[in-house]
Design a protein around this motif. Structure first.
Motif, PDB file in Angstrom:
ATOM      1  N   GLY A  45     -69.484 -26.160 -12.740  1.00 45.16           N
ATOM      2  CA  GLY A  45     -68.679 -26.549 -13.890  1.00 45.16           C
ATOM      3  C   GLY A  45     -67.201 -26.406 -13.655  1.00 45.16           C
ATOM      4  O   GLY A  45     -66.402 -27.142 -14.251  1.00 45.16           O
ATOM      5  N   THR A  46     -66.821 -25.471 -12.782  1.00 41.51           N
ATOM      6  CA  THR A  46     -65.402 -25.289 -12.450  1.00 41.51           C
ATOM      7  C   THR A  46     -65.077 -25.896 -11.094  1.00 41.51           C
ATOM      8  O   THR A  46     -64.126 -26.670 -10.959  1.00 41.51           O
ATOM      9  N   ASP A  47     -65.894 -25.554 -10.097  1.00 39.09           N
ATOM     10  CA  ASP A  47     -65.633 -26.014  -8.732  1.00 39.09           C
ATOM     11  C   ASP A  47     -66.580 -27.118  -8.278  1.00 39.09           C
ATOM     12  O   ASP A  47     -66.272 -27.831  -7.321  1.00 39.09           O
ATOM     13  N   PHE A  48     -67.719 -27.219  -8.893  1.00 36.19           N
ATOM     14  CA  PHE A  48     -68.663 -28.265  -8.502  1.00 36.19           C
ATOM     15  C   PHE A  48     -69.620 -28.567  -9.652  1.00 36.19           C
ATOM     16  O   PHE A  48     -69.873 -27.723 -10.522  1.00 36.19           O
ATOM     17  N   ASP A  49     -70.092 -29.793  -9.660  1.00 31.97           N
ATOM     18  CA  ASP A  49     -71.191 -30.199 -10.534  1.00 31.97           C
ATOM     19  C   ASP A  49     -72.446 -30.484  -9.707  1.00 31.97           C
ATOM     20  O   ASP A  49     -73.560 -30.208 -10.147  1.00 31.97           O
TER      21      ASP A  49
END
Length: 644
Positions: free
Chosen positions: A413-417
Motif C-alpha cells: 500500500g505504501t511501497d508496493f501493491d
C-alpha cells in the motif's frame, strides 16, 4: 490517477520481461510504477556478463538462442527499435547481434572408446525470427519431421533407400485427416529399417542410422500416444523420455548410448543434481522442446552471440526501461517475504542493503559502442568500496565474506501493491537446516507454491572459456563448430571466435559447459570455502578434460594444458545460479505465473509453467509475459504458451 506500484524482486530475464511489458505503452506507464530490486551490481541473472581487464567477455556459461524463440526475438527487435544506441554501436536491430550457427558437429564415441565428430549442417529457411507464427498442429509438425528425416537420407546419398519413399508418402498424408494407425505403421517401418538385427551389429558412432532410428521411434510414439490413444503431453511427463522411446521400439543400446539422444539432455541440463548418471526429463517436455527446436525454427536452427549476452540484450533493455522512468535498485538482496494476518497476500518485503552509493550508481560503461558490465562493482562508486574490495566481498555469492548491511522494509500500500518474484528458485528453495528460505512463510502455508518449491530439484553447472592463439582454421575446422554430446563433464563446446569483433582479439575463442555433479549448493553460507573448493574441483576437471580430449576438438594444437591466464572457469553452484529440473514428476509441480495462491504475488523465471518448461531464455521471457498479464492484462496472449 494513482499508479499501482509493482516491486520486482530479481533482475533476470523473467523479471526484465515483466518490467518491459508493464511499461510497454504510455497507457501501461500511466497505470503502473515499476521498480526492480536486485542484489549486486548487474542485471541478467544466469545471463549476466562482464568484461575483465583484458576486455574479454566473461559469461555464466554458453548461451545459444534457438530459431524457435519467437517471443524473445520479437521483444529483442522492439528493444532495439526504442533504444537510443551509443555512438558506434555495431548492432542496429538486435537480430544482427547474433551469428547463425548451422554447423553443429556431434561428438560420437567409437567402439574403442575414442572420440570423434559426425558433421551436421542444418538446412535453413526464409522465415523471419519473431514474426509470431509458430502454431503448427501435431500432424503438421510430424510432417515437418518426416521432411527432415528425408533430407538426412538425401544428404547421406541414400535417396534410393525404401524408407525415403515411405517418408515421401507420409509427409503429404499427415497433412490430410488420414488414419492415425496408418501413420504409426509408416513411422514404424522407417524405424525398423534402421534397427540393428543383432546387438553385435551395433557399432558405436553410426549416427546416420541413429538419427533415423530414433527419429522414427519418436514420431511413432507421438502418433500412437497422442493421435491414437489421445493422451496429452502433460500426461506423458510421468514417463522418462528414454524409457518412452524404448517402449515405442527404440533399440536400448542406441537410446542409452547414442549421442543423438544425449545431445538434447546435455543441451537442457536434464540431469538430477547435475549427475550424468541420473538423466531425467518428462516425455511431454522432451517432445515439446524437440518439436519446437526441429520443426519451428526461423531462418537458422541456432544463433550465437557476437557480444556478451548482457551486453547485446540486457543492457539495451536496462537503458530503455530507465528511459521509460523505471527505477533499478542495485545492491538490495531480498531476505524475506512476509504474509498478512490472513495469509492471503504479501504484506511486507525485507531486504538487505548491501552497499551505499552516495551519488547513485552507473552500472555500465560503453566500450566501442557496446554497453558493458564490470567483472566487479565499480568500487569507487560505493561507500567504503576500497575496504569492501580488500575484504574479498562478492555481493552475488552465497558464501561471500561477511559485510555490513542495512535493513530495508517495503510495505503493501505504501511501497508496493503487486510483487513479482523474479528471483531464481534456487534463491529461495530451502536447502539445509541452518538457513530458512526467504519465502519460508509462504512455504509453511502449504499449497501449490510449497509443493513446487519443495518438489523441484536444482541442477548445478560448470563452464570454461578459453582464448587460444590459433585460429579456427589452424585448429582444423573450416567453420566454427558448436557441439553437444561430448565427453563429460564439459560436454558442450562452441567456437565463439566471432567475439573477436568486440574483444579486439585474434586467434580463437572457445566456450565449454555442462552439468556439474555436486550437492555443494546445499551448503550454508557459514561454509565459507564452498565456492573456492568447487572452483578448484572444476578447474582440475577441465585440466583433465583438455589432457584427454583437447587434441580431438583442437587437432591443430599441440597437446598441453591451457595457460591459466588464457582461461576463465566457473563452478555455478550458488543456489540462485543453478538450473531448475524438468524431471519425471517435477514438471507437473510447476505453476503458471498467476498460480501462487497469494493475491498480490506472481512469478517470473524459467521454472514457471510456460509450455516449454525447461531452462532457456524463451521460457524466462514467456514467464515474464505471463506475469505482466496477471497484473495488467497485457499482453493478452503468450505465443506457444499452450503449445501442443
Amino acid at each position: 490517477m494513482t499508479r499501482q506500484k509493482v516491486a520486482i524482486l530479481g533482475g533476470g530475464f523473467g523479471a526484465l520481461t515483466t518490467a518491459w511489458n508493464l511499461t510497454a505503452t504510455p497507457e501501461q506507464r500511466e497505470k503502473y510504477e515499476v521498480e526492480i530490486w536486485q542484489m549486486g551490481w548487474r542485471l541478467g541473472g544466469k545471463c549476466a556478463t562482464s568484461r575483465d581487464a583484458q576486455n574479454r567477455v566473461l559469461e555464466h556459461g554458453l548461451h545459444f538462442w534457438f530459431g524457435c524463440y519467437d517471443n524473445a526475438w520479437s521483444m529483442l527487435r522492439d528493444v532495439y527499435e526504442e533504444w537510443e544506441k551509443p555512438a558506434g554501436c555495431p548492432f542496429q536491430t538486435g537480430l544482427d547481434a547474433f551469428d547463425a550457427q548451422d554447423f553443429t558437429p556431434l561428438w560420437t564415441q567409437q567402439a574403442d572408446g575414442s572420440w570423434g565428430f559426425w558433421n551436421v549442417t542444418w538446412p535453413t529457411n526464409d522465415e523471419h525470427r519473431g514474426n509470431g507464427q509458430v502454431e503448427l498442429s501435431i500432424r503438421g509438425m510430424l510432417s515437418e519431421l518426416a521432411s527432415l528425416l528425408k533430407l538426412i537420407l538425401k544428404k547421406s546419398g541414400r535417396e534410393d533407400h525404401p524408407a525415403h519413399a515411405t517418408l515421401d508418402r507420409l509427409e503429404e498424408d499427415l497433412l490430410a485427416e488420414g488414419a492415425a494407425q496408418r501413420h504409426h505403421e509408416s513411422f514404424t517401418d522407417v524405424q525398423n529399417a534402421f534397427t540393428p538385427h543383432h546387438e553385435k551389429s551395433l557399432p558405436m558412432g553410426n549416427l546416420f542410422r541413429d538419427v533415423l532410428h530414433i527419429g522414427a521411434a519418436f514420431a511413432a510414439g507421438i502418433v500412437w500416444d497422442v493421435l491414437v490413444r489421445r493422451k496429452s503431453l502433460d500426461a506423458l511427463n510421468a514417463v522418462e523420455f528414454r524409457e518412452w522411446l524404448k517402449s515405442h521400439g527404440g533399440n536400448a543400446a542406441i537410446v542409452d548410448g547414442s549421442s543423438v539422444v544425449r545431445a538434447i539432455y546435455d543441451c537442457c541440463f536434464w540431469y538430477q543434481e547435475g549427475s550424468h548418471a541420473k538423466p531425467s526429463v518428462g516425455t511431454g517436455t522432451a517432445v515439446r522442446v524437440i518439436l519446437r527446436i526441429v520443426t519451428t525454427y526461423k531462418g537458422h536452427v541456432m544463433y550465437t552471440l557476437k557480444a556478451g549476452m548482457a551486453e547485446a540484450v540486457v543492457a539495451p533493455m536496462y537503458d530503455v526501461l530507465r528511459a521509460r522512468g523505471m527505477k533499478v535498485h542495485f545492491f538490495h538482496k531480498t531476505t524475506g517475504l512476509h504474509l498478512d494476518a490472513d495469509g492471503k497476500g504479501i504484506e511486507r518485503i525485507t531486504l538487505a542493503k548491501q552497499a551505499v552509493t552516495p551519488n547513485g550508481y552507473e552500472a555500465t560503461t560503453v566500450v566501442d559502442g557496446v554497453p558493458t558490465w564490470p567483472v566487479e562493482p565499480y568500487w569507487d562508486q560505493l561507500e567504503n568500496g576500497a575496504a569492501l574490495k580488500a575484504a574479498g566481498v562478492d555481493f552475488e555469492n552465497h558464501w561471500s565474506p561477511p559485510y555490513p548491511t542495512e535493513d530495508v522494509v517495503l510495505t503493501r500500500g505504501t511501497d508496493f501493491d503487486h510483487v513479482v518474484l523474479g528471483i531464481s528458485m534456487g534463491g529461495y528453495k530451502p536447502l539445509n537446516d541452518a538457513e530458512p528460505s526467504l519465502a519460508q512463510e509462504l512455504i509453511d502455508a502449504g499449497g501449490p507454491f510449497a509443493r513446487m518449491v519443495e518438489g523441484i530439484g536444482l541442477v548445478p553447472t560448470l563452464a570454461a572459456q578459453v582464448w587460444l592463439p590459433e585460429t579456427t582454421e589452424q585448429l582444423g575446422w573450416d567453420a566454427r563448430p558448436a557441439t553437444v554430446g561430448g565427453p563429460e563433464a564439459y560436454d558442450i563446446w562452441a567456437d565463439m571466435s566471432q567475439l573477436n569483433g568486440v574483444e579486439g582479439g585474434s586467434g580463437s575463442v572457445h566456450y565449454f559447459c555442462g552439468a556439474y555433479a555436486t550437492t555443494a549448493y546445499r551448503e550454508p553460507a557459514s561454509a565459507g570455502d564452498t565456492q573456492s573448493a568447487a572452483l578448484a574441483d572444476v578447474t582440475a576437471q577441465f585440466g583433465d578434460w583438455v589432457a584427454a580430449n583437447g587434441t580431438v576438438n583442437w587437432c591443430g594444437r599441440a597437446a598441453g594444458p591451457v595457460p591459466p591466464n588464457e582461461s576463465y572457469i566457473r563452478a555455478n553452484i550458488d543456489p540462485a545460479e543453478c538450473c531448475v529440473g524438468s524431471g519425471v514428476g517435477e514438471v507437473s509441480l510447476r505453476l503458471s505465473a498467476d498460480e501462487t495462491g497469494f493475491d498480490n504475488l506472481v512469478l517470473a523465471g524459467c521454472y514457471v509453467r510456460t509450455g516449454l518448461n525447461t531452462t532457456c531464455v524463451e521460457s524466462a521471457v514467456m514467464s515474464g509475459m505471463q506475469a505482466s498479464r496477471a497484473i495488467s492484462g497485457f499482453p493478452e496472449t503468450v505465443l506457444g504458451e499452450h503449445y501442443l
